[in-house]
Design a protein around this motif. Structure first.
Motif, PDB file in Angstrom:
ATOM      1  N   TYR A  91      26.469  43.134  38.697  1.00 41.36           N
ATOM      2  CA  TYR A  91      27.830  43.597  38.497  1.00 41.36           C
ATOM      3  C   TYR A  91      28.154  43.481  37.012  1.00 41.36           C
ATOM      4  O   TYR A  91      27.892  42.450  36.395  1.00 41.36           O
ATOM      5  CB  TYR A  91      28.832  42.764  39.317  1.00 41.36           C
ATOM      6  N   THR A  92      28.692  44.537  36.437  1.00 44.17           N
ATOM      7  CA  THR A  92      29.061  44.528  35.029  1.00 44.17           C
ATOM      8  C   THR A  92      30.549  44.263  34.923  1.00 44.17           C
ATOM      9  O   THR A  92      31.365  45.099  35.301  1.00 44.17           O
ATOM     10  CB  THR A  92      28.705  45.872  34.362  1.00 44.17           C
ATOM     11  N   ALA A  93      30.904  43.091  34.407  1.00 46.47           N
ATOM     12  CA  ALA A  93      32.303  42.663  34.374  1.00 46.47           C
ATOM     13  C   ALA A  93      33.097  43.445  33.332  1.00 46.47           C
ATOM     14  O   ALA A  93      32.543  44.000  32.372  1.00 46.47           O
ATOM     15  CB  ALA A  93      32.377  41.169  34.067  1.00 46.47           C
ATOM     16  N   PHE A  94      34.420  43.453  33.530  1.00 46.92           N
ATOM     17  CA  PHE A  94      35.330  44.092  32.586  1.00 46.92           C
ATOM     18  C   PHE A  94      36.404  43.080  32.204  1.00 46.92           C
ATOM     19  O   PHE A  94      37.333  42.823  32.961  1.00 46.92           O
ATOM     20  CB  PHE A  94      35.974  45.338  33.207  1.00 46.92           C
ATOM     21  N   PHE A  95      36.252  42.481  31.013  1.00 38.81           N
ATOM     22  CA  PHE A  95      37.195  41.467  30.547  1.00 38.81           C
ATOM     23  C   PHE A  95      37.969  41.920  29.307  1.00 38.81           C
ATOM     24  O   PHE A  95      38.628  41.115  28.659  1.00 38.81           O
ATOM     25  CB  PHE A  95      36.448  40.173  30.208  1.00 38.81           C
ATOM     26  N   TYR A  96      37.879  43.186  28.970  1.00 39.22           N
ATOM     27  CA  TYR A  96      38.532  43.679  27.759  1.00 39.22           C
ATOM     28  C   TYR A  96      40.049  43.626  27.890  1.00 39.22           C
ATOM     29  O   TYR A  96      40.594  43.804  28.982  1.00 39.22           O
ATOM     30  CB  TYR A  96      38.096  45.112  27.466  1.00 39.22           C
ATOM     31  N   PRO A  97      40.771  43.422  26.772  1.00 37.65           N
ATOM     32  CA  PRO A  97      42.234  43.359  26.832  1.00 37.65           C
ATOM     33  C   PRO A  97      42.833  44.739  27.109  1.00 37.65           C
ATOM     34  O   PRO A  97      42.148  45.765  26.956  1.00 37.65           O
ATOM     35  CB  PRO A  97      42.614  42.864  25.426  1.00 37.65           C
ATOM     36  N   ARG A 138      43.276  56.564  39.107  1.00 36.64           N
ATOM     37  CA  ARG A 138      43.795  56.445  40.481  1.00 36.64           C
ATOM     38  C   ARG A 138      44.953  55.456  40.581  1.00 36.64           C
ATOM     39  O   ARG A 138      45.480  55.225  41.668  1.00 36.64           O
ATOM     40  CB  ARG A 138      42.665  55.988  41.416  1.00 36.64           C
ATOM     41  N   GLY A 139      45.303  54.807  39.455  1.00 41.52           N
ATOM     42  CA  GLY A 139      46.381  53.838  39.484  1.00 41.52           C
ATOM     43  C   GLY A 139      45.974  52.483  40.015  1.00 41.52           C
ATOM     44  O   GLY A 139      46.830  51.684  40.422  1.00 41.52           O
ATOM     45  N   ALA A 140      44.669  52.176  40.028  1.00 36.61           N
ATOM     46  CA  ALA A 140      44.181  50.901  40.553  1.00 36.61           C
ATOM     47  C   ALA A 140      44.184  49.842  39.450  1.00 36.61           C
ATOM     48  O   ALA A 140      44.278  50.145  38.257  1.00 36.61           O
ATOM     49  CB  ALA A 140      42.773  51.072  41.118  1.00 36.61           C
ATOM     50  N   ASN A 141      44.060  48.585  39.841  1.00 36.60           N
ATOM     51  CA  ASN A 141      44.067  47.446  38.923  1.00 36.60           C
ATOM     52  C   ASN A 141      42.644  47.176  38.434  1.00 36.60           C
ATOM     53  O   ASN A 141      41.804  46.680  39.196  1.00 36.60           O
ATOM     54  CB  ASN A 141      44.640  46.214  39.630  1.00 36.60           C
ATOM     55  N   VAL A 142      42.389  47.452  37.156  1.00 36.75           N
ATOM     56  CA  VAL A 142      41.032  47.285  36.626  1.00 36.75           C
ATOM     57  C   VAL A 142      40.647  45.819  36.502  1.00 36.75           C
ATOM     58  O   VAL A 142      39.466  45.494  36.344  1.00 36.75           O
ATOM     59  CB  VAL A 142      40.880  47.963  35.245  1.00 36.75           C
ATOM     60  N   TYR A 143      41.639  44.916  36.556  1.00 35.54           N
ATOM     61  CA  TYR A 143      41.348  43.486  36.428  1.00 35.54           C
ATOM     62  C   TYR A 143      41.225  42.781  37.769  1.00 35.54           C
ATOM     63  O   TYR A 143      41.066  41.557  37.806  1.00 35.54           O
ATOM     64  CB  TYR A 143      42.433  42.818  35.574  1.00 35.54           C
ATOM     65  N   ASP A 144      41.264  43.539  38.848  1.00 38.33           N
ATOM     66  CA  ASP A 144      40.976  43.007  40.176  1.00 38.33           C
ATOM     67  C   ASP A 144      39.457  43.039  40.344  1.00 38.33           C
ATOM     68  O   ASP A 144      38.867  44.107  40.541  1.00 38.33           O
ATOM     69  CB  ASP A 144      41.670  43.851  41.242  1.00 38.33           C
ATOM     70  N   ILE A 145      38.826  41.879  40.220  1.00 29.44           N
ATOM     71  CA  ILE A 145      37.360  41.836  40.181  1.00 29.44           C
ATOM     72  C   ILE A 145      36.740  42.417  41.444  1.00 29.44           C
ATOM     73  O   ILE A 145      35.775  43.201  41.382  1.00 29.44           O
ATOM     74  CB  ILE A 145      36.872  40.389  39.946  1.00 29.44           C
ATOM     75  N   ALA A 146      37.284  42.082  42.595  1.00 29.58           N
ATOM     76  CA  ALA A 146      36.729  42.598  43.853  1.00 29.58           C
ATOM     77  C   ALA A 146      36.839  44.109  43.912  1.00 29.58           C
ATOM     78  O   ALA A 146      35.895  44.808  44.330  1.00 29.58           O
ATOM     79  CB  ALA A 146      37.458  41.962  45.039  1.00 29.58           C
ATOM     80  N   ALA A 147      37.990  44.638  43.472  1.00 34.36           N
ATOM     81  CA  ALA A 147      38.172  46.091  43.481  1.00 34.36           C
ATOM     82  C   ALA A 147      37.242  46.751  42.472  1.00 34.36           C
ATOM     83  O   ALA A 147      36.710  47.852  42.724  1.00 34.36           O
ATOM     84  CB  ALA A 147      39.626  46.430  43.167  1.00 34.36           C
ATOM     85  N   HIS A 148      37.022  46.086  41.342  1.00 28.46           N
ATOM     86  CA  HIS A 148      36.137  46.647  40.322  1.00 28.46           C
ATOM     87  C   HIS A 148      34.693  46.674  40.811  1.00 28.46           C
ATOM     88  O   HIS A 148      33.971  47.651  40.593  1.00 28.46           O
ATOM     89  CB  HIS A 148      36.241  45.828  39.035  1.00 28.46           C
TER      90      HIS A 148
END
Length: 395
Positions: free
Chosen positions: A90-96, A66-76
């Motif tokens: 909540y399962t965080a996403f910190f991958y490079p 969808r073109g969203a920011n995967v590193y925006d924690i609130a959006a994730h």
């Protein structure tokens, strides 16, 4: 006599070892079946979504589509809860960003088809790497039973995690350094999706002067980074760097849970050590591991023994490692067993192989229930014994 019972462990013969494998395999299969059969609508009896951690990868794929920011924690968080919400989870996403091309295709599938495809493809890659190690080491035997019995395999399956993929890339890549260095470098470069497990890799490659493998790894990592930049925009790097502070804080404060982690840092924190002291010990240990690997690799060929030593040290060298990441230890375990079978088991080898093979089944329960971190000691014993075998080969 009592010391010899453990030191030599001659009671752990082939038949008893096979019986233990069958027992562990049966328990693992029964546990997996109970989770699946006891679930309703893809949610297990404890209210967790099947695959638990995988929702982070699948959600990232959805957001990228969808073109969203995967590193925006609130959006994730919001995107995850559109599919399934468990209060307080909540399962965080910190991958490079190097990992983004791997999760982007998942966004085009439904959650459960994506989970099945992910585990099938990465699991097949891990099994292929293990078969390559077995062939190189001259091993045969019930590979299917070993896979079913190995506790980190089941933990990875139930979490939907990346451990199969990272193990396949690092294990396969390091095994190929001597015979196919360019391909080895490509696989090692792709393993930058989880860079904390590659800390000892450049040390070994540089010390053994594996220039073609180094060049292949650099080109592969740069190509992967360029693909991520072209596909998702250069801003992903700044977004990722911004979120890494949250990742560091989560590690240092125990937000993830020290009992779930199996690093030296987490073990010391679980025992009550201050964060600064635990981190200092972790840094000192990582440096000692690097020196040990460099000494073993200095002006030597890149043998399976050296590859096993790097992989045995990989989970010890980083403060952030969990029980499913112990899939990596399958390779040094195979090496240690193959050499012991060929020349005779040395002191503590049978017991260390048994402990390292089975420890992931007990590490988290013991840490949660009793505050007892066993895995750092088990991993250290494995590293020491692999190093002893490597030095013996060269002696």
């Amino acid at each position: 006599m009592r010391a010899d019972f453990l030191r030599r462990a001659e009671w752990l013969g082939a038949e008893r070892a096979r019986a233990y494998l069958m027992l562990l395999g049966g328990v693992n299969v029964a546990m997996l079946a109970a989770i699946l059969l006891g679930s309703e609508g893809g949610v297990d009896a404890n209210g967790f979504l099947i695959g638990t951690d995988f929702i982070s990868f699948w959600t990232s794929g959805q957001m990228l589509r969808r073109g969203a920011n995967v590193y925006d924690i609130a959006a994730h968080v919001a995107a995850q809860r559109e599919f399934y919400a468990l209060p307080g989870e909540y399962t965080a996403f910190f991958y490079p960003p190097n990992f983004l091309p791997f999760v982007w295709p998942l966004g085009w599938l439904g959650y459960f088809p994506a989970l099945a495809a992910w585990l099938a493809v990465t699991g097949a890659a891990f099994l292929a790497a293990m078969r390559a190690w077995f062939r190189r080491l001259g091993l045969d035997g019930p590979g299917w039973l070993l896979a079913l019995a190995f506790p980190p395999v089941i933990v990875t399956l139930t979490h939907g995690q990346t451990a199969f993929l990272v193990a396949a890339l690092l294990g396969g890549g390091l095994l190929l350094v001597e015979k196919r260095p360019w391909l080895a470098g490509v696989l090692i470069g792709l393993a930058t999706i989880k860079p904390q497990f590659g800390l000892l890799v450049p040390v070994a490659l540089l010390a053994s002067a594996q220039w073609r493998a180094i060049a292949g790894a650099a080109l592969s990592a740069l190509a992967l980074a360029a693909a991520s930049t072209l596909a998702f925009g250069p801003q992903v790097w700044g977004d990722w760097l911004a979120v890494t502070q949250a990742a560091s804080n989560a590690t240092a404060t125990g937000e993830i849970g020290f009992a779930k982690m199996v690093s030296l840092f987490a073990g010391l924190r679980l025992l009550g050590a201050p964060s600064g002291a635990a981190f200092a010990v972790q840094v000192a240990a990582s440096l000692a591991l690097a020196v040990t690997v460099a000494a073993a690799a200095w002006r030597r060929g890149f043998t399976p023994g050296l590859a096993a030593l790097v992989l045995a040290g990989a989970p010890l060298a980083t403060p952030f490692v969990l029980d499913y990441d112990m899939v990596l230890t399958a390779f040094p375990l195979a090496y240690l067993y193959a050499r012991a079978r060929a020349t005779g088991f040395g002191d503590w080898e049978r017991l260390a192989i048994l402990a390292a093979f089975a420890a992931a089944a007990f590490a988290r329960p013991l840490a949660l229930a009793a505050g007892l971190p066993i895995m750092p000691a088990v991993l250290l014993a494995l590293f020491v014994l692999v190093r002893r075998r490597v030095l013996a080969e060269r002696g």
